[in-house]
Motif scaffolding. Structure first.
Motif, short mmCIF file in Angstrom:
data_model
loop_
_atom_site.label_atom_id
_atom_site.label_comp_id
_atom_site.label_asym_id
_atom_site.label_seq_id
_atom_site.Cartn_x
_atom_site.Cartn_y
_atom_site.Cartn_z
N GLY A 113 0.89 -1.35 -0.03
CA GLY A 113 -0.13 -0.15 0.14
C GLY A 113 0.92 1.30 -0.06
N VAL A 114 1.96 1.18 0.93
CA VAL A 114 2.84 2.41 0.73
C VAL A 114 3.58 2.58 -0.58
N GLY A 115 3.78 1.55 -1.01
CA GLY A 115 4.67 1.72 -2.26
C GLY A 115 3.81 2.28 -3.48
N ILE A 116 2.35 1.77 -3.73
CA ILE A 116 1.43 2.00 -4.72
C ILE A 116 1.04 3.66 -4.41
N GLY A 117 0.94 3.91 -3.08
CA GLY A 117 0.35 5.16 -2.75
C GLY A 117 1.70 6.21 -3.06
N ALA A 158 -7.75 11.10 -14.67
CA ALA A 158 -8.82 10.04 -14.30
C ALA A 158 -8.33 8.55 -14.27
N VAL A 159 -7.72 8.45 -15.61
CA VAL A 159 -7.24 6.97 -16.06
C VAL A 159 -6.17 6.74 -15.32
N GLU A 160 -5.16 7.68 -14.83
CA GLU A 160 -4.06 7.30 -14.06
C GLU A 160 -4.59 6.92 -12.63
N ALA A 161 -5.64 7.51 -12.15
CA ALA A 161 -6.15 7.38 -10.74
C ALA A 161 -6.65 5.71 -10.86
N GLY A 162 -7.39 5.72 -11.82
CA GLY A 162 -8.10 4.17 -12.04
C GLY A 162 -7.14 3.27 -12.13
N PHE A 163 -5.85 3.40 -12.79
CA PHE A 163 -4.92 2.42 -12.96
C PHE A 163 -4.08 2.22 -11.47
N PHE A 164 -3.84 3.14 -10.85
CA PHE A 164 -3.22 2.90 -9.48
C PHE A 164 -4.10 2.32 -8.52
N LEU A 165 -5.30 2.73 -8.46
CA LEU A 165 -6.30 2.16 -7.72
C LEU A 165 -6.83 0.66 -8.15
N ASP A 172 -7.34 -5.07 -12.48
CA ASP A 172 -6.93 -5.24 -13.78
C ASP A 172 -6.17 -3.81 -14.33
N PRO A 173 -4.90 -3.59 -13.80
CA PRO A 173 -4.47 -2.09 -14.21
C PRO A 173 -3.93 -2.14 -15.56
N MET A 174 -3.81 -3.18 -16.39
CA MET A 174 -3.58 -2.99 -17.73
C MET A 174 -4.75 -2.38 -18.49
N ALA A 175 -5.93 -2.62 -18.31
CA ALA A 175 -7.17 -2.30 -18.74
C ALA A 175 -7.26 -0.86 -18.82
N TRP A 176 -6.66 -0.10 -17.79
CA TRP A 176 -6.75 1.44 -17.75
C TRP A 176 -5.48 2.08 -18.62
#
Length: 425
Positions: A113-117, A158-165, A172-176
């Protein structure tokens, strides 16, 4: 900080980000090739989400967004008649971009969680900061003809936010990232419509004698065809995000390809199209069309993967378009006329060949020599941008020599003898 803000690299928005783009193109691709080759020291590092996701993310959000930032920070003030951004603000967004790239290293060893944050904060901070710098000028412009750049950046945020979430939730971050590719193609079409009229009509070289008057060409990037192409690209990207790969998505990809081929009809203006810069931009549009055609045909059963068509978009269309914009805007706004040396078409041909080889590798995904095609394609990509850095780094990092400041365009022959002296540099 004052020491850095007075450095020539912050004279204009294109300078730090075009330099970053060139470095990223070589460094990120070099690391990826070493990873594919199984070099132990490289393969030991496992970025969050895996090497493939990192490679795709950095190609788009790293290399691609650096070039987008450099172009928009230079073009928006020119398009809207607003003041260029001060060096202190350019420094802030440049540092955010750089930290976002470096953050992948510690994120691999930090708690999940820390790394992705950390990655999300820096990447979203960069895009949000870029939007905050550009949106006021785009909105205050009376005609608001260029507000589409702002909407595209907002969608990318918005797409970047969806990717990291999705990455944080193990979704499925690749879809973003596939959505981000569509947005990048939209930005290429929108930016290309502005640049192409100056290039095909040869307005960018208006101060050079012996060239055809732009009125004898009369090229116009017409909104209906451009808007329809953008609509088809967005429709395909949205349906692919929701439905994945199926027959409907495949046909929509072919519709996007057809819309891009239709857009190319605006370019058919005769001999002016054979001018090197017009021809390179034209080739970039062709690669967008071929990329979507490759994706669509693969989904309908053609003997290659959709990823191969996607690399025609990224390696080919995005790489060639960014290379062209960096050479045009990066010289014009440094007070120099366009480079007429042979390395330019050579590097452009390398990028086209790299894209075609990467597509060909998709035909032989299980064959041993597919890896060789991937390696040669990557090396050609690196060589093209290494040539760019070789001939352009000094322009980006050193003071102007034409007596002008900031992002001012070159003096015409009528404005002073120094224009002639700097024409062929």
């Amino acid at each position: 900080m004052k020491r850095w803000t007075t450095h020539p690299v912050f004279l204009c928005g294109f300078r730090p980000f075009f330099f970053f783009s060139g470095i990223a193109a070589c460094a990120l691709m070099g690391w990826w090739l070493l990873s594919l080759s199984g070099v132990p020291a490289v393969a030991a590092w496992q970025p969050s989400g895996g090497p493939m996701l990192w490679h795709a993310c950095e190609l788009i959000l790293g290399f691609g967004m650096a070039a987008v930032a450099g172009f928009l920070l230079t073009a928006v003030p020119e398009f809207t008649g607003s003041e260029p951004q001060p060096a202190s603000r350019l420094l802030c967004v440049a540092v955010l971009w750089l930290l976002a790239r470096l953050a992948w290293l510690p994120a691999a060893w930090l708690p999940w969680g820390v790394g992705i944050g950390l990655l999300a904060t820096l990447n979203l901070g960069f895009t949000a900061g870029l939007l905050a710098l550009l949106l006021p000028a785009l909105w205050r412009d009376r005609t608001r003809r260029h507000l589409s750049f702002g909407w595209a950046l907002l969608a990318m945020l918005a797409v970047e936010a969806g990717f990291f979430l999705a990455l944080y939730r193990h979704g499925d971050p690749m879809a973003w990232l596939l959505l981000a590719i569509g947005l990048m193609m939209v930005l290429i079409v929108i930016a290309g419509s502005r640049i192409s009229m100056n290039v095909v009509n040869r307005l960018v070289e208006a101060g050079r004698p012996g060239l055809a008057d732009h009125e004898t060409v009369g090229y116009l990037a017409r909104p209906p065809r451009r808007n329809f192409a953008v609509f088809c690209i967005c429709l395909f990207s949205g349906v692919e995000f929701l439905k994945g790969h199926d027959l409907v998505t495949g046909w929509l990809a072919l519709a996007a390809a057809a819309a891009m081929f239709n857009l190319l009809n605006d370019w058919h203006v005769g001999r002016a199209l054979l001018y090197r810069w017009a021809l390179i931009l034209y080739a970039g549009y062709w690669l967008v069309a071929l990329g979507y055609a490759g994706i669509g045909l693969a989904m309908l059963g053609a003997p290659w993967t959709p990823s191969s068509g996607r690399h025609l978009l990224l390696v080919g269309a995005m790489g060639l378009s960014i290379f062209t914009v960096m050479n045009i805007a990066g010289r014009i706004h440094a007070g120099l006329w366009l480079d007429d040396r042979r390395w330019v078409p050579l590097a452009a041909a390398m990028l086209v060949l790299a894209a075609l080889l990467r597509w060909l590798a998709g035909w032989f995904a299980m064959a041993q020599w597919s890896a060789m095609l991937l390696l040669v394609a990557g090396l050609l990509w690196m060589a093209a941008f290494a040539l760019y850095l070789c001939f352009s780094a000094a322009i980006l990092l050193q003071p102007r020599t034409d007596g002008q400041q900031g992002c001012a365009e070159p003096l015409t022959d009528a404005q002073g003898p120094q224009a002639i002296a700097h024409r062929h540099r």
